[in-house]
Design a protein around this motif. Structure first.
Motif, PDB file in Angstrom:
ATOM      1  N   ASN A  77     -10.862  -3.475  -4.440  1.00 13.91           N
ATOM      2  CA  ASN A  77     -10.309  -2.498  -5.371  1.00 13.91           C
ATOM      3  C   ASN A  77     -10.951  -2.621  -6.744  1.00 13.91           C
ATOM      4  OD1 ASN A  77      -7.593  -0.784  -4.711  1.00 13.91           O
ATOM      5  ND2 ASN A  77      -7.853  -2.462  -3.281  1.00 13.91           N
ATOM      6  N   LYS A  81     -13.216   0.451  -7.903  1.00 11.06           N
ATOM      7  CA  LYS A  81     -12.641   1.261  -8.983  1.00 11.06           C
ATOM      8  C   LYS A  81     -13.237   0.919 -10.341  1.00 11.06           C
ATOM      9  CE  LYS A  81      -8.348   2.047  -6.591  1.00 11.06           C
ATOM     10  NZ  LYS A  81      -6.955   1.628  -6.448  1.00 11.06           N
ATOM     11  N   ASN A  98      -9.448  -0.476   5.967  1.00  9.41           N
ATOM     12  CA  ASN A  98      -8.696   0.337   5.003  1.00  9.41           C
ATOM     13  C   ASN A  98      -8.793  -0.182   3.567  1.00  9.41           C
ATOM     14  OD1 ASN A  98      -7.729   2.524   6.422  1.00  9.41           O
ATOM     15  ND2 ASN A  98      -5.838   1.522   7.091  1.00  9.41           N
ATOM     16  N   SER A  99      -9.158  -1.436   3.400  1.00  9.34           N
ATOM     17  CA  SER A  99      -9.299  -1.972   2.041  1.00  9.34           C
ATOM     18  C   SER A  99     -10.519  -1.394   1.334  1.00  9.34           C
ATOM     19  CB  SER A  99      -9.356  -3.495   2.062  1.00  9.34           C
ATOM     20  OG  SER A  99     -10.356  -3.921   2.958  1.00  9.34           O
ATOM     21  N   ILE A 101     -11.775   1.965   2.677  1.00  5.24           N
ATOM     22  CA  ILE A 101     -11.561   3.411   2.847  1.00  5.24           C
ATOM     23  C   ILE A 101     -10.438   3.928   1.936  1.00  5.24           C
ATOM     24  CG2 ILE A 101     -10.833   5.209   4.482  1.00  5.24           C
ATOM     25  CD1 ILE A 101     -13.563   4.296   5.250  1.00  5.24           C
ATOM     26  N   ARG A 102      -9.330   3.205   1.890  1.00  3.46           N
ATOM     27  CA  ARG A 102      -8.195   3.725   1.102  1.00  3.46           C
ATOM     28  C   ARG A 102      -8.477   3.802  -0.410  1.00  3.46           C
ATOM     29  NH1 ARG A 102      -2.830   1.169   4.277  1.00  3.46           N
ATOM     30  NH2 ARG A 102      -2.716   2.770   5.872  1.00  3.46           N
ATOM     31  N   PRO A 103      -9.092   2.789  -1.025  1.00  6.28           N
ATOM     32  CA  PRO A 103      -9.440   2.959  -2.451  1.00  6.28           C
ATOM     33  C   PRO A 103     -10.397   4.125  -2.676  1.00  6.28           C
ATOM     34  CG  PRO A 103      -9.592   0.646  -1.845  1.00  6.28           C
ATOM     35  CD  PRO A 103      -9.349   1.413  -0.571  1.00  6.28           C
ATOM     36  N   ALA A 106      -8.467   7.276  -2.413  1.00  5.44           N
ATOM     37  CA  ALA A 106      -7.588   7.427  -3.589  1.00  5.44           C
ATOM     38  C   ALA A 106      -8.374   7.946  -4.790  1.00  5.44           C
ATOM     39  CB  ALA A 106      -6.924   6.090  -3.927  1.00  5.44           C
ATOM     40  N   ARG A 109      -8.782  11.742  -6.078  1.00  4.30           N
ATOM     41  CA  ARG A 109      -7.862  12.290  -7.091  1.00  4.30           C
ATOM     42  C   ARG A 109      -8.528  12.442  -8.463  1.00  4.30           C
ATOM     43  NH1 ARG A 109      -4.275   8.288  -8.182  1.00  4.30           N
ATOM     44  NH2 ARG A 109      -4.488   7.245  -6.184  1.00  4.30           N
ATOM     45  N   MET A 219     -15.253  -2.160 -14.866  1.00  8.69           N
ATOM     46  CA  MET A 219     -14.030  -2.022 -15.647  1.00  8.69           C
ATOM     47  C   MET A 219     -12.920  -2.857 -14.990  1.00  8.69           C
ATOM     48  SD  MET A 219     -12.847  -0.659 -18.349  1.00  8.69           S
ATOM     49  CE  MET A 219     -11.192  -0.553 -19.056  1.00  8.69           C
ATOM     50  N   PHE A 221      -8.893  -3.814 -14.211  1.00  8.59           N
ATOM     51  CA  PHE A 221      -7.712  -2.956 -14.061  1.00  8.59           C
ATOM     52  C   PHE A 221      -6.382  -3.643 -14.350  1.00  8.59           C
ATOM     53  CE2 PHE A 221      -6.845  -4.923 -10.250  1.00  8.59           C
ATOM     54  CZ  PHE A 221      -7.165  -4.307  -9.055  1.00  8.59           C
TER      55      PHE A 221
ATOM     56  N   LYS B  81       1.966   0.352 -15.893  1.00 11.03           N
ATOM     57  CA  LYS B  81       0.977   1.403 -15.605  1.00 11.03           C
ATOM     58  C   LYS B  81       1.445   2.348 -14.511  1.00 11.03           C
ATOM     59  CE  LYS B  81      -2.880  -1.292 -17.204  1.00 11.03           C
ATOM     60  NZ  LYS B  81      -3.998  -2.166 -16.818  1.00 11.03           N
ATOM     61  N   LYS B 222      -3.425  -0.565  -6.308  1.00  7.79           N
ATOM     62  CA  LYS B 222      -4.371  -1.100  -5.332  1.00  7.79           C
ATOM     63  C   LYS B 222      -4.062  -0.443  -3.993  1.00  7.79           C
ATOM     64  CE  LYS B 222      -3.294  -5.562  -6.030  1.00  7.79           C
ATOM     65  NZ  LYS B 222      -3.321  -7.038  -5.976  1.00  7.79           N
ATOM     66  N   GLU B 223      -5.098  -0.132  -3.239  1.00 11.45           N
ATOM     67  CA  GLU B 223      -4.902   0.344  -1.880  1.00 11.45           C
ATOM     68  C   GLU B 223      -5.598  -0.618  -0.926  1.00 11.45           C
ATOM     69  OE1 GLU B 223      -6.516   2.516  -4.069  1.00 11.45           O
ATOM     70  OE2 GLU B 223      -4.731   3.588  -4.722  1.00 11.45           O
ATOM     71  N   GLY B 224      -5.149  -0.603   0.328  1.00 11.16           N
ATOM     72  CA  GLY B 224      -5.826  -1.445   1.315  1.00 11.16           C
ATOM     73  C   GLY B 224      -5.005  -1.567   2.567  1.00 11.16           C
ATOM     74  N   GLY B 225      -5.348  -2.551   3.379  1.00 13.00           N
ATOM     75  CA  GLY B 225      -4.612  -2.773   4.607  1.00 13.00           C
ATOM     76  C   GLY B 225      -3.215  -3.276   4.294  1.00 13.00           C
ATOM     77  N   LEU B 233      -5.278   7.139   6.125  1.00  9.45           N
ATOM     78  CA  LEU B 233      -6.314   6.790   5.151  1.00  9.45           C
ATOM     79  C   LEU B 233      -5.769   6.745   3.733  1.00  9.45           C
ATOM     80  CD1 LEU B 233      -9.425   8.716   6.476  1.00  9.45           C
ATOM     81  CD2 LEU B 233      -8.451   6.529   7.167  1.00  9.45           C
ATOM     82  N   SER B 234      -4.515   7.176   3.566  1.00  9.79           N
ATOM     83  CA  SER B 234      -3.902   7.045   2.246  1.00  9.79           C
ATOM     84  C   SER B 234      -2.884   5.919   2.299  1.00  9.79           C
ATOM     85  CB  SER B 234      -3.237   8.359   1.834  1.00  9.79           C
ATOM     86  OG  SER B 234      -2.244   8.690   2.771  1.00  9.79           O
TER      87      SER B 234
END
Lengths: 380, 380
Positions: A77, A81, A98-99, A101-103, A106, A109, A219, A221, B81, B222-225, B233-234
């Motif tokens: 992440n 990001k 998914n760690s 793909i999901r970021p 996201a 957006r 950057m 977070f 945040k 943070k996104e992930g597994g 995927l979200s």
């Protein structure tokens, strides 16, 4: 219990890892970098020794480029990001966890575009597809070193050269390979490297690593107390403090350091050799069984010690349940947090039964697993 | 070594905390929530028991509202945040730690306004100043329960009522109070509560907690597994998975759970009573010493077991160095990651020498500390 779920977390760890966690907690359990007294200094020294061990293992010149995170997901992440802003384009593969793909999803957006390059049915990738995906606004290529579903090794050396040629940031997810494969961030042109501490590095859960190439702007977070530049109301720019706000997992890092030192002593060649031999043996035996379908390259030279199989059309969870209950064998069924990978290899509905081998597994473990699979095939 | 740096991290921990960490690592060191085998289920059970223990301690109805983080800083970042967007206004106090001030300052970039309400020289706050600061676009009040510099207890009950009256989100940083003071999130109208696992809760470093009130929308960062809804995927919306991507610090949480169970057994009244008595004794003794200036309320009923002092104009680091080297007493000098608090109490240049008392300190420890301070005053 025969533990074949090492891709989720390695178990057991070297004895010295447990001892080191306990040593910190009992002997000098102070807060590193927050005070100047003996215990705090000893705690700080352990964190620095951790950075040094990571650096030795991965060919990192400056230990201050090693950032400790809570797990690889946080490292991914932060790297993804921290690099991308609206208008940028990122390339990844269809074999990612998914760690990754999901970021990336996201970030749609905020206007970050992505291309998920489709891999082959065995998880391998055609590198020309990556090159074709590069656009004017491409900033980052992020990909796994080896799939957590099929073990398929990805051509990170070639992709690193591609990234260099096009002046792109190159990030590698080494969740399934660090500590087993020889990774040199300089030679492989890796700018960002994410690693869990609790898998191949043999450390405790609650630890992760992000290597950031010197000079790369990433950057942060999270902001907070860093024990440095306390007078400033903005996050300090210095490495690695900028990315490590708050009290670190000192006992975890103490254990992780001993895990890495164990690997440095054994040598990755020996560790890899052991895992490779068991992997090939397992593949050779199970592919002889009529009802079994082995996914992935079916070649231990082309894959990490992760093997996914299915038995006919049986639900993967059902097989894993039987292995656990009747044979005391621990594996992981389902999608392994990597749905796109399962679509790629054609197992999105069924999932797979994943056997993942660690350094502490023996040939007898594998023989028993093979025998159990044969049994189940006969009974079903 | 006399350890008086418990505000940075408590040391030692109850023996059962060490044992529990080791039990997980050696006995069932699998990945919780990722597989269905016996060891993974046992690991998952321990995480859930952790949520239950936190809930019992803090009056939380539903354990699924308890999110585990890597430390309180992460919990504060997530709460602050996740609540604020551009155009919002946030109110905080001048006694906050950088883990509150720095995220708020960072949000100025995206158009979040802030008011830092000025406190008195002893760290206390005039609650009418908070009410006066409320504007049409105020969304959040975030404040510490007790200052990490002077120990000053803040009127969170009154501020909670104020937040309720104006329909604002109320977030409390309980870094210096959880496990020692009785905190009931319902009674105190707390919407978000951030806690480190390794301070008053007596758990290992690498653990933290964010309580999120049921129904409050908090954006994850943070996104992930998550081991749940792997096909999507979200990021899944479900609690607490939405905020807990990646492998958790299972051994740390196992230890933390035992720390909390120890507190529940002892009772916070007994723990607080012990710390309060030692705090008052220390204050009474050091304020008699001519060269010593005691900062803060100088009343154990009005402050947590954190006492900042200075000796004449001596640099606080120099005094802490002498205490460590000559007397084997561990304290923390400097700004304690809270520069605005030091401006408030007038010690921004000098810093303070902070003595922070824990449940395992004895009257003898405090006597020796007082005696050492007397000695130093005579020699300087």
């Amino acid at each position: 219990m025969i533990y074949l779920d090492n891709a989720a977390t390695t178990f057991p760890k070297p004895e010295i890892v447990y001892e080191s966690v306990l040593d910190h907690m009992k002997g000098y359990g102070a807060n590193p970098g927050r005070s100047g007294h003996k215990l705090a200094i000893e705690a700080g020294r352990v964190i620095f020794k951790g950075r040094e061990a990571v650096s030795r293992l991965l060919g990192i010149d400056n230990p201050m480029q090693v950032v400790f995170t809570s797990n690889a997901t946080e490292a991914l992440n932060l790297g993804i990001k921290g690099t991308l802003i609206g208008g940028d384009h990122v390339i990844t593969t269809s074999m990612e966890h998914n760690s990754v793909i999901r970021p990336i999803k996201a970030l749609e957006r905020v206007g970050v575009e992505n291309t998920i390059v489709e891999c082959e049915a065995d998880g391998s990738i055609n590198i020309s597809k990556i090159e074709e995906a590069i656009k004017k606004n491409t900033k980052l290529i992020v990909m796994t070193h080896a799939s957590n579903v099929t073990g398929t090794l990805m051509p990170i050396e070639e992709v690193g050269l591609l990234a260099k040629k096009y002046n792109l940031v190159f990030m590698v997810d080494a969740a399934q390979t660090a500590g087993v494969y020889n990774i040199d961030v300089g030679k492989l042109n890796i700018d960002l490297l994410a690693i869990p501490g609790h898998k191949g590095l043999l450390g405790p859960q609650g630890t992760g690593i992000l290597y950031i190439r010197d000079g790369l702007e990433v950057m942060h977070f999270k902001e907070g107390g860093t024990g440095s530049k306390s007078q400033e109301l903005s996050q300090p720019e210095m490495m690695p403090d900028r990315y490590e706000s708050g009290t670190p997992n000192t006992p975890g890092i103490a254990g992780l350091t001993k895990g890495i030192e164990f690997i440095l002593k054994e040598g990755t060649a020996k560790i890899r050799g052991h895992e490779e031999a068991l992997t090939q043996y397992f593949i050779d035996e199970v592919k002889k069984i009529q009802k079994v379908k082995v996914l992935g390259p079916m070649d231990a030279k082309k894959q990490a010690a992760v093997i996914s199989i299915n038995i006919g059309d049986e639900d993967s969870s059902e097989i894993a349940y039987i292995l656990d209950k009747a044979y005391d064998i621990a594996v992981r069924p389902g999608l392994h947090c990597a749905p796109v990978a399962h679509k790629t290899i054609g197992t999105f509905e069924q999932g797979t039964v994943r056997f993942s081998i660690g350094y502490y597994n023996t040939k007898e473990d594998i023989e028993k697993a093979v025998s159990a699979i044969k049994d189940i095939c006969q009974q079903i």
